[in-house]
Design a protein around this motif. Structure first.
Motif, mmCIF file in Angstrom:
data_model
loop_
_atom_site.group_PDB
_atom_site.id
_atom_site.type_symbol
_atom_site.label_atom_id
_atom_site.label_comp_id
_atom_site.label_asym_id
_atom_site.label_seq_id
_atom_site.Cartn_x
_atom_site.Cartn_y
_atom_site.Cartn_z
ATOM 1 N N GLU C 47 -4.205 3.984 -2.288
ATOM 2 C CA GLU C 47 -2.712 3.405 -2.134
ATOM 3 C C GLU C 47 -3.437 1.936 -2.103
ATOM 4 N N ARG C 107 6.402 3.782 -9.043
ATOM 5 C CA ARG C 107 5.765 4.429 -7.596
ATOM 6 C C ARG C 107 7.376 4.274 -6.813
ATOM 7 N N GLY C 111 3.861 3.606 -0.695
ATOM 8 C CA GLY C 111 1.806 2.241 -0.482
ATOM 9 C C GLY C 111 1.423 2.653 1.156
HETATM 10 MG MG LIG Z 1 1.946 1.030 -3.582
#
Ligand SMILES: [Mg+2]
Ligand SMILES: Nc1ncnc2c1ncn2[C@@H]1O[C@H](COP(=O)(O)OP(=O)(O)O)[C@@H](O)[C@H]1O
Ligand SMILES: Nc1ncnc2c1ncn2[C@@H]1O[C@H](COP(=O)(O)OP(=O)(O)O)[C@@H](O)[C@H]1O
Ligand SMILES: [Mg+2]
Lengths: 146, 77, 146
Positions: C47, C107, C111
């Motif tokens: 990530e 996305r 993350g």
């Molecule tokens: Mg990310």
């Protein structure tokens, strides 16, 4: 983009040898090599890194730098292993088969010979007090496949 | 086409991807056996001792099968 | 010797993500982790590295530095992923679950949440124009039983 590069810096300790070798192999995987090609490259790197640890730093503290370059078009793998240890007085002599300054360590004196045998090109730059740099190249995918 | 390419590739000199898959498979088997016998997770070292392959190489192999895409991706992107 | 460190520098290209992850995992192997611990650390690194490539450098050229430190006594793995890309305006906001500046890239905005979930500690230092540095720690061997 024709080139891909990486630089790995690690401490001169025996436990780091296999990790450095695997990192190089994982990077080399981008050229889609065969198992044998990877084994050859790993052997050569192993010899160079071990030399840096045993001879360059005489098992004392120090940093080893490994730089890998992939030529993605020509499929050539280049690796440079560098230490800033004691260096070599006479490089030509050191590279002779069977030559070793540490017979007591049960080293065979064949390290440079292996690097030469397993890689296509080998270049050694060294000066006493400055350290040693070993540059090796290997073309991937040249040997006709079975 | 992908199938054919893979077929050809597997029948050429052994690619790294193939040997990594073998190593990973053995590591997974060793892990499952250990889990069954000991009711706890083995460490990488215990797996390494079981199959006779270095810890670092096992870690690499397990990564490779986790992301099979990266092994088949064309190099020139 | 209590610590062992390594530094890896590589180019911001998608093909380098898996190799960087493998290098870190191979280094981590010295702490003798379980397969699951390795997988957790790899996810977090993945990530961070992907963020550097996609957000930091916006898929343009750039160098990513990954530094790993092993505390061999306490069995703690620390990794720092650093880019010198665009940087983050508001770090606190960026770290909120679901926050993303690139919804079009598919996305998930998760993350940083993953990094937090899979590691014990997460620290983010970033300034616009300076780049971003993500520092993560994970203790190994604390959850021995399933
Ligand atoms: Mg990310
Ligand atoms: N990195 C290095 N730093 C200093 N001396 C080195 C280095 N690498 C090799 N040498 C010298 O070259 C000799 C030959 O190296 P090698 O062919 O690998 O044989 P061996 O390591 O078995 O001695 C070594 O004995 C040592 O004297
Ligand atoms: N290395 C970085 N450089 C610049 N911006 C970043 C970086 N890492 C994260 N960000 C910003 O933080 C946001 C949240 O990141 P993250 O939680 O990974 O979600 P996502 O990557 O899915 O957008 C990103 O959308 C981006 O705006
Ligand atoms: Mg030698």
């Amino acid at each position: 983009m024709r080139w891909n590069t990486m630089t790995l810096e690690f401490e001169s300790r025996p436990c780091n040898e296999s990790f450095a070798r695997v990192s190089a192999a994982a990077f080399l995987a981008q050229l889609n090599p065969t198992v044998e090609e990877v084994a050859d490259v790993k052997t050569a790197i192993s010899e160079a890194v071990t030399n840096a640890m045993i001879h360059g730093y005489r098992q004392e503290k120090g940093k080893i730098q490994m730089k890998c370059v992939l030529d993605l078009e020509e499929k050539v793998f280049q690796v440079t292993v560098k230490d800033t240890g004691v260096g070599i007085e006479n490089v030509e002599k050191a590279m002779e088969p069977m030559f070793t300054t540490c017979p007591e360590l049960e080293r065979s004196g064949m390290g440079f010979s292996f690097m030469e045998a397993f890689m296509d090109e080998l270049e050694v730059r060294s000066h006493p007090g400055w350290g040693t740099e070993v540059v090796m190249k290997r073309k991937i995918g040249v040997h006709p496949e079975m | 086409i992908g199938e054919i390419r893979r077929y050809l590739r597997d029948n050429n000199a052994i690619r790294v991807s193939r040997s990594l898959r073998d190593t990973a498979y053995r590591a997974i088997c060793a892990r499952e056996l250990y889990l069954k016998q000991n009711q706890k997770e083995p460490s990488i070292e215990e797996i390494a001792a079981e199959i006779g392959i270095g810890k670092e190489d096992i870690v690499y192999a397990l990564d490779a099968i986790q992301s099979p895409m990266s092994l088949y991706e064309p190099v020139y992107t």
